[in-house]
Structure formats: C-alpha cells, structure tokens
Scaffold this motif. Sequence first.
Motif, PDB file in Angstrom:
ATOM      1  N   LYS A   1       6.419  13.361   0.473  1.00 17.28           N
ATOM      2  CA  LYS A   1       6.336  12.200   1.370  1.00 17.28           C
ATOM      3  C   LYS A   1       5.785  10.960   0.788  1.00 17.28           C
ATOM      4  CE  LYS A   1       5.468  12.758   5.704  1.00 17.28           C
ATOM      5  NZ  LYS A   1       5.103  12.821   7.234  1.00 17.28           N
ATOM      6  N   VAL A   2       6.469   9.886   0.725  1.00 16.57           N
ATOM      7  CA  VAL A   2       5.929   8.643   0.212  1.00 16.57           C
ATOM      8  C   VAL A   2       5.843   7.689   1.237  1.00 16.57           C
ATOM      9  CG1 VAL A   2       6.149   6.939  -1.749  1.00 16.57           C
ATOM     10  CG2 VAL A   2       6.771   9.177  -2.040  1.00 16.57           C
ATOM     11  N   ILE A   3       4.613   7.124   1.603  1.00 22.12           N
ATOM     12  CA  ILE A   3       4.496   5.920   2.400  1.00 22.12           C
ATOM     13  C   ILE A   3       4.449   4.769   2.055  1.00 22.12           C
ATOM     14  CG2 ILE A   3       3.030   5.300   4.747  1.00 22.12           C
ATOM     15  CD1 ILE A   3       2.487   8.302   5.363  1.00 22.12           C
ATOM     16  N   VAL A   4       5.319   3.607   2.483  1.00 24.08           N
ATOM     17  CA  VAL A   4       5.214   2.264   1.803  1.00 24.08           C
ATOM     18  C   VAL A   4       4.895   1.242   2.909  1.00 24.08           C
ATOM     19  CG1 VAL A   4       6.300   0.666   0.362  1.00 24.08           C
ATOM     20  CG2 VAL A   4       6.832   2.917  -0.068  1.00 24.08           C
ATOM     21  N   GLN A   5       3.821   0.421   2.779  1.00 20.31           N
ATOM     22  CA  GLN A   5       3.222  -0.384   3.601  1.00 20.31           C
ATOM     23  C   GLN A   5       3.614  -1.641   3.121  1.00 20.31           C
ATOM     24  OE1 GLN A   5      -0.640   1.065   4.590  1.00 20.31           O
ATOM     25  NE2 GLN A   5       0.136   1.832   6.350  1.00 20.31           N
ATOM     26  N   ILE A   6       4.280  -2.501   3.515  1.00 18.92           N
ATOM     27  CA  ILE A   6       4.510  -3.983   3.208  1.00 18.92           C
ATOM     28  C   ILE A   6       3.533  -4.975   4.185  1.00 18.92           C
ATOM     29  CG2 ILE A   6       6.222  -5.756   2.931  1.00 18.92           C
ATOM     30  CD1 ILE A   6       6.772  -3.243   1.211  1.00 18.92           C
ATOM     31  N   PRO A   7       3.065  -5.710   3.470  1.00 25.11           N
ATOM     32  CA  PRO A   7       2.151  -6.851   4.072  1.00 25.11           C
ATOM     33  C   PRO A   7       2.877  -7.599   5.299  1.00 25.11           C
ATOM     34  CG  PRO A   7       1.645  -7.234   1.832  1.00 25.11           C
ATOM     35  CD  PRO A   7       3.017  -6.089   2.046  1.00 25.11           C
ATOM     36  N   SER A   8       2.185  -8.117   6.197  1.00 25.02           N
ATOM     37  CA  SER A   8       2.915  -8.708   7.395  1.00 25.02           C
ATOM     38  C   SER A   8       3.522 -10.032   6.824  1.00 25.02           C
ATOM     39  CB  SER A   8       1.959  -8.896   8.510  1.00 25.02           C
ATOM     40  OG  SER A   8       0.817  -9.738   8.087  1.00 25.02           O
TER      41      SER A   8
ATOM     42  N   LYS B   1       0.811  -1.045   0.064  1.00 26.09           N
ATOM     43  CA  LYS B   1       0.122   0.057  -0.090  1.00 26.09           C
ATOM     44  C   LYS B   1       0.908   1.162  -0.110  1.00 26.09           C
ATOM     45  CE  LYS B   1      -3.950  -2.205   2.249  1.00 26.09           C
ATOM     46  NZ  LYS B   1      -3.404  -3.367   2.577  1.00 26.09           N
ATOM     47  N   ILE B   2       0.750   2.046  -0.957  1.00 31.06           N
ATOM     48  CA  ILE B   2       1.516   3.344  -1.124  1.00 31.06           C
ATOM     49  C   ILE B   2       0.590   4.416  -1.219  1.00 31.06           C
ATOM     50  CG2 ILE B   2       3.393   4.528  -2.395  1.00 31.06           C
ATOM     51  CD1 ILE B   2       3.927   1.704  -3.455  1.00 31.06           C
ATOM     52  N   VAL B   3       0.968   5.443  -0.254  1.00 28.08           N
ATOM     53  CA  VAL B   3       0.449   6.835  -0.487  1.00 28.08           C
ATOM     54  C   VAL B   3       1.517   7.905  -0.657  1.00 28.08           C
ATOM     55  CG1 VAL B   3      -1.686   6.053   0.589  1.00 28.08           C
ATOM     56  CG2 VAL B   3       0.037   6.839   2.102  1.00 28.08           C
TER      57      VAL B   3
END
Length: 150
Positions: free
Chosen positions: A47-54, A36-38
Amino acid sequence: MEKDYIIYVLLFIFFVLNAFFCSRVNKIQNVAPDAKIVANIENNKIKVIVQIPSDHHAYLDKGKDGMLIPITFDWSDLFTNEPQLISKPEGVFDKDVQATVLRNEGIFEFLLPENISKENITNKILKVRVQICNETTGICYRPKIYEVRL
C-alpha cells in the motif's frame, strides 16, 4: 545640479531594491512543495499512500494529448517484474488540463508477487515519481523522484 543628483541616487536605490526583492520572490516561487509518501506491506499487498499539498494536484494519467507526467512507480530495485496494480485513487477529471488529477490523498495498492515475501523487501526502497502542479498559479514543477522505504 543637486536635484539631478538626488534623482539619480533615488533611481539607483529603487533599481537595487527592485532587483533584490524580485530575485527573492523568484527563488521562493521556484521551490516546489513536496508530496508526502509512505508505503507499507499488509496481507500480501503493498500500500502506497500519496499526499499532495493543498492547492496543488498531481496527475493520474498522461492527459488527453498524452503530454502530462503521471505518478509512476519504479520497482526495478525490488522486482524483475512490476507487481500487479489492484487499486488506485479515482481522482477527478480536470477540464482545464484535460486529465485526471489527484488532490489531497490517494492510495495505490499492489499485489506482492507470489515468490516474494514481506521479509525480502522490508526496508528496501521504492522510487515514486510525482509532478506537483500549483492550482493557483498554474505552474507545474519539475517531477521529483521520492525514495520510499517499505
């Protein structure tokens, strides 16, 4: 004779069911989870926030041998020159893969070029390439390019 017929029928059913379930499992396992990237613009910073799955990670560098695919940003649709990276996630060095990996969430910050205003790039698309790897199975999925609206 009848006994042989029953054995053949049972073997046939077994192979058909086996083929069906194996193909379903392979299809499920080949589906790469999505990051998930916003992105947003604040105080002349992108600002780029990168969320990696667990239970997964992404690479922050190419690794010891230079063969891994790190998170990269394609600014070509926005700027002629890439904006300056001013901060990125620290990550964790993983001994098994000999690289720095990102787990959970990381924030990348870039300095907005001086000649570009926030209004000039609002609602424009930034492309972010991420390769996600499963830490349980050891499988790395094909890199995916995400289109992120600023």
